[in-house]
Design an enzyme around this catalytic site. Structure first.
Site, PDB file in Angstrom:
ATOM      1  N   CYS A 114     -18.183  72.990 -13.964  1.00  0.00           N
ATOM      2  CA  CYS A 114     -17.087  73.385 -14.868  1.00  0.00           C
ATOM      3  C   CYS A 114     -16.535  72.223 -15.678  1.00  0.00           C
ATOM      4  O   CYS A 114     -15.851  72.435 -16.687  1.00  0.00           O
ATOM      5  CB  CYS A 114     -15.960  74.048 -14.079  1.00  0.00           C
ATOM      6  SG  CYS A 114     -16.496  75.550 -13.275  1.00  0.00           S
ATOM      7  N   HIS A 246      -9.727  74.182 -18.664  1.00  0.00           N
ATOM      8  CA  HIS A 246     -10.821  74.980 -18.117  1.00  0.00           C
ATOM      9  C   HIS A 246     -10.222  76.289 -17.603  1.00  0.00           C
ATOM     10  O   HIS A 246      -9.143  76.293 -16.996  1.00  0.00           O
ATOM     11  CB  HIS A 246     -11.504  74.222 -16.981  1.00  0.00           C
ATOM     12  CG  HIS A 246     -12.469  75.082 -16.212  1.00  0.00           C
ATOM     13  ND1 HIS A 246     -13.419  75.861 -16.835  1.00  0.00           N
ATOM     14  CD2 HIS A 246     -12.617  75.306 -14.872  1.00  0.00           C
ATOM     15  CE1 HIS A 246     -14.115  76.509 -15.911  1.00  0.00           C
ATOM     16  NE2 HIS A 246     -13.647  76.197 -14.712  1.00  0.00           N
ATOM     17  N   ASN A 276     -14.270  82.980 -15.811  1.00  0.00           N
ATOM     18  CA  ASN A 276     -14.647  81.571 -15.704  1.00  0.00           C
ATOM     19  C   ASN A 276     -16.069  81.403 -16.245  1.00  0.00           C
ATOM     20  O   ASN A 276     -17.030  81.813 -15.605  1.00  0.00           O
ATOM     21  CB  ASN A 276     -14.550  81.132 -14.237  1.00  0.00           C
ATOM     22  CG  ASN A 276     -14.914  79.664 -14.036  1.00  0.00           C
ATOM     23  OD1 ASN A 276     -15.462  79.012 -14.925  1.00  0.00           O
ATOM     24  ND2 ASN A 276     -14.619  79.152 -12.857  1.00  0.00           N
TER      25      ASN A 276
HETATM   26  N1  ACO Z   1     -10.862  91.838  -4.109  1.00  0.00           N
HETATM   27  C1  ACO Z   1     -10.051  92.129  -3.080  1.00  0.00           C
HETATM   28  N2  ACO Z   1      -9.835  91.301  -2.043  1.00  0.00           N
HETATM   29  C2  ACO Z   1     -10.499  90.113  -2.066  1.00  0.00           C
HETATM   30  C3  ACO Z   1     -11.365  89.750  -3.102  1.00  0.00           C
HETATM   31  C4  ACO Z   1     -11.542  90.670  -4.144  1.00  0.00           C
HETATM   32  N3  ACO Z   1     -12.349  90.405  -5.196  1.00  0.00           N
HETATM   33  N4  ACO Z   1     -11.850  88.526  -2.846  1.00  0.00           N
HETATM   34  C5  ACO Z   1     -11.314  88.112  -1.683  1.00  0.00           C
HETATM   35  N5  ACO Z   1     -10.492  89.086  -1.206  1.00  0.00           N
HETATM   36  C6  ACO Z   1      -9.699  89.066   0.008  1.00  0.00           C
HETATM   37  C7  ACO Z   1     -10.192  88.083   1.022  1.00  0.00           C
HETATM   38  O1  ACO Z   1     -11.253  88.648   1.785  1.00  0.00           O
HETATM   39  C8  ACO Z   1      -8.947  87.839   1.852  1.00  0.00           C
HETATM   40  O2  ACO Z   1      -8.789  88.915   2.733  1.00  0.00           O
HETATM   41  P1  ACO Z   1      -8.236  88.663   4.238  1.00  0.00           P
HETATM   42  O3  ACO Z   1      -6.847  88.084   4.030  1.00  0.00           O
HETATM   43  O4  ACO Z   1      -8.275  90.018   4.811  1.00  0.00           O
HETATM   44  O5  ACO Z   1      -9.184  87.690   4.842  1.00  0.00           O
HETATM   45  C9  ACO Z   1      -7.828  87.934   0.821  1.00  0.00           C
HETATM   46  O6  ACO Z   1      -8.385  88.622  -0.318  1.00  0.00           O
HETATM   47  C10 ACO Z   1      -7.308  86.586   0.364  1.00  0.00           C
HETATM   48  O7  ACO Z   1      -8.404  85.737   0.051  1.00  0.00           O
HETATM   49  P2  ACO Z   1      -8.192  84.270  -0.455  1.00  0.00           P
HETATM   50  O8  ACO Z   1      -9.532  83.642  -0.709  1.00  0.00           O
HETATM   51  O9  ACO Z   1      -7.248  83.537   0.414  1.00  0.00           O
HETATM   52  O10 ACO Z   1      -7.466  84.564  -1.858  1.00  0.00           O
HETATM   53  P3  ACO Z   1      -6.849  83.543  -2.863  1.00  0.00           P
HETATM   54  O11 ACO Z   1      -5.452  83.875  -3.135  1.00  0.00           O
HETATM   55  O12 ACO Z   1      -7.170  82.117  -2.511  1.00  0.00           O
HETATM   56  O13 ACO Z   1      -7.634  83.889  -4.205  1.00  0.00           O
HETATM   57  C11 ACO Z   1      -9.448  82.995  -5.488  1.00  0.00           C
HETATM   58  C12 ACO Z   1      -9.043  83.755  -4.237  1.00  0.00           C
HETATM   59  C13 ACO Z   1      -9.033  83.798  -6.699  1.00  0.00           C
HETATM   60  C14 ACO Z   1     -10.963  82.823  -5.493  1.00  0.00           C
HETATM   61  C15 ACO Z   1      -8.764  81.617  -5.543  1.00  0.00           C
HETATM   62  O14 ACO Z   1      -8.901  80.980  -4.307  1.00  0.00           O
HETATM   63  C16 ACO Z   1      -9.300  80.716  -6.617  1.00  0.00           C
HETATM   64  O15 ACO Z   1      -9.123  80.948  -7.791  1.00  0.00           O
HETATM   65  N6  ACO Z   1      -9.909  79.585  -6.201  1.00  0.00           N
HETATM   66  C17 ACO Z   1     -10.388  78.586  -7.149  1.00  0.00           C
HETATM   67  C18 ACO Z   1     -11.598  78.998  -7.856  1.00  0.00           C
HETATM   68  C19 ACO Z   1     -11.905  77.923  -8.862  1.00  0.00           C
HETATM   69  O16 ACO Z   1     -11.031  77.419  -9.513  1.00  0.00           O
HETATM   70  N7  ACO Z   1     -13.111  77.517  -9.015  1.00  0.00           N
HETATM   71  C20 ACO Z   1     -13.212  76.401  -9.969  1.00  0.00           C
HETATM   72  C21 ACO Z   1     -14.377  75.885 -10.159  1.00  0.00           C
HETATM   73  S1  ACO Z   1     -15.652  77.091 -10.316  1.00  0.00           S
HETATM   74  C22 ACO Z   1     -17.004  76.173 -10.683  1.00  0.00           C
HETATM   75  O17 ACO Z   1     -16.981  75.014 -10.711  1.00  0.00           O
HETATM   76  C23 ACO Z   1     -18.313  76.871 -10.869  1.00  0.00           C
END
Ligand code: ACO
Length: 319
Positions: A114, A246, A276
């Site tokens: 990214c 980004h 993304n």
């Molecule tokens: N729909 C519904 N529920 C979901 C989904 C979905 N698509 N995905 C995960 N969940 C659930 C999980 O299973 C979890 O359930 P549980 O509590 O029963 O275990 C719950 O939602 C919470 O999951 P978290 O992973 O803690 O959710 P979070 O608030 O952290 O959001 C997210 C997830 C959006 C992926 C976030 O962590 C994020 O944006 N992370 C950074 C991603 C990023 O910036 N990447 C950058 C670089 S990418 C690259 O370089 C290629």
């Protein structure tokens, strides 16, 4: 006389096919509400069969060249940032060079996930400042949908495809004010595609991410790089006109904007419609805000990114 580089033109391209959150509800156990609240994403564009990274790059590049009022043969350096090249080799930059009907000068890819576009812009700036090159085409192009596991709801809702490009030319005034690059390979297990030639397998090359941990690192690191960028230029937060971040997650973008004391009206946000798009996301956002008239010549922009590696970086620009 000091020699600098400046952005002469921008361009971008999104594939026609759109996948909405509602349509994702039919693929995995998710909801439009969950995706919008956690990420800010409403829809994303996806390539269709036959569309390639170099093809998206060509469309974006031609638009950037037209905006700069230049012909392809006026370019003497071509850099493509991508994580999803058409093939192992030749590089996507060489394939793009051929598509544009040009050749006989340096063309290469940069892989910093990214942060790829920030890396590519920084490298092009240094080539131009050294005096060896005059006019660079810098492209971020991705077909992320091809490395997404469409059964993994934690990652498949996040990514999209597209390309963005800038033409960077030699100038007597900056232009690119400063660039800041960094990486730390110790975090590879948090965000990776554990597949490749050296691992003896190329099948199922899917993104694996520990989202929560990536999120925390991204917010902290981006806050720090913003401070470093301002300090290196002896600027204060009020000197920044636009944040062009980004586009991974609206919550990460809001945290960086807060760090800069910037109201969200001064932040270019495309994550809702693009998802993304990895290395394509910054040039896509930049081109969007240039073409709709928000970003004006003479304004000061900060671009920043964080991604797999981990890699991170920023570019401060007088547009
Ligand atoms: N729909 C519904 N529920 C979901 C989904 C979905 N698509 N995905 C995960 N969940 C659930 C999980 O299973 C979890 O359930 P549980 O509590 O029963 O275990 C719950 O939602 C919470 O999951 P978290 O992973 O803690 O959710 P979070 O608030 O952290 O959001 C997210 C997830 C959006 C992926 C976030 O962590 C994020 O944006 N992370 C950074 C991603 C990023 O910036 N990447 C950058 C670089 S990418 C690259 O370089 C290629």
């Amino acid at each position: 006389m000091n020699r600098y580089s400046r952005i002469l033109g921008t361009g971008s391209y999104l594939p026609e096919k759109v996948l909405t959150n509602r349509e994702l509800e039919d693929l995995v156990d998710t909801s439009d509400q969950w995706i919008r609240e956690r990420t800010g994403i409403r829809e994303r564009h996806l390539v269709s069969e036959g569309e390639t990274c170099s093809g998206l790059a060509e469309a974006a590049a031609r638009r950037a060249l037209a905006a700069a009022e230049l012909e392809p043969d006026q370019i003497d350096l071509l850099i493509v940032a991508t994580t999803t090249p058409d093939q192992v080799f030749p590089s996507t930059a060489c394939l793009l060079q051929h598509r544009l009907g040009i050749g006989g000068f340096a063309a290469f890819d940069i892989q910093a996930v990214c942060t790829g576009f920030v890396y590519a812009l920084s490298v092009a700036d240094k080539f131009i400042r050294s005096g060896t090159h005059r006019c660079a085409l810098v492209v971020g192009s991705e077909t992320m949908s091809r490395i997404v596991n469409w059964q993994d709801r934690a990652t498949c809702v996040l990514f999209g495809d597209g390309a963005g490009a800038v033409v960077l030319g030699a100038a007597e005034e900056p232009g690119i004010l400063s660039t800041h690059l960094s990486a730390d390979g110790a975090y590879k297990d948090l965000l990776q595609v554990p597949s490749g030639v050296g691992m003896g397998r190329c099948e199922d090359p899917y993104i694996e991410m520990r989202g929560n941990e990536v999120f925390r690192m991204a917010v902290t690191t981006l806050g720090r790089i913003v401070d470093e960028t301002l300090a290196a230029n002896r600027l204060s937060k009020s000197d920044i006109d636009w944040l062009v971040p980004h586009q991974a997650n609206i919550r990460i973008i809001r945290a960086t904007a807060k760090k800069l004391n910037l109201p969200m009206e001064r932040v270019v946000v495309t994550v809702g419609e693009h998802g993304n798009t990895s290395s394509a996301s910054i040039p896509l956002a930049l081109d969007t805000a240039v073409r709709d008239g928000r970003i004006q010549r003479g304004e000061t922009l900060i671009m920043e990114a964080f991604g797999g590696g981990f890699t991170w970086g920023s570019v401060l620009v007088r547009y």
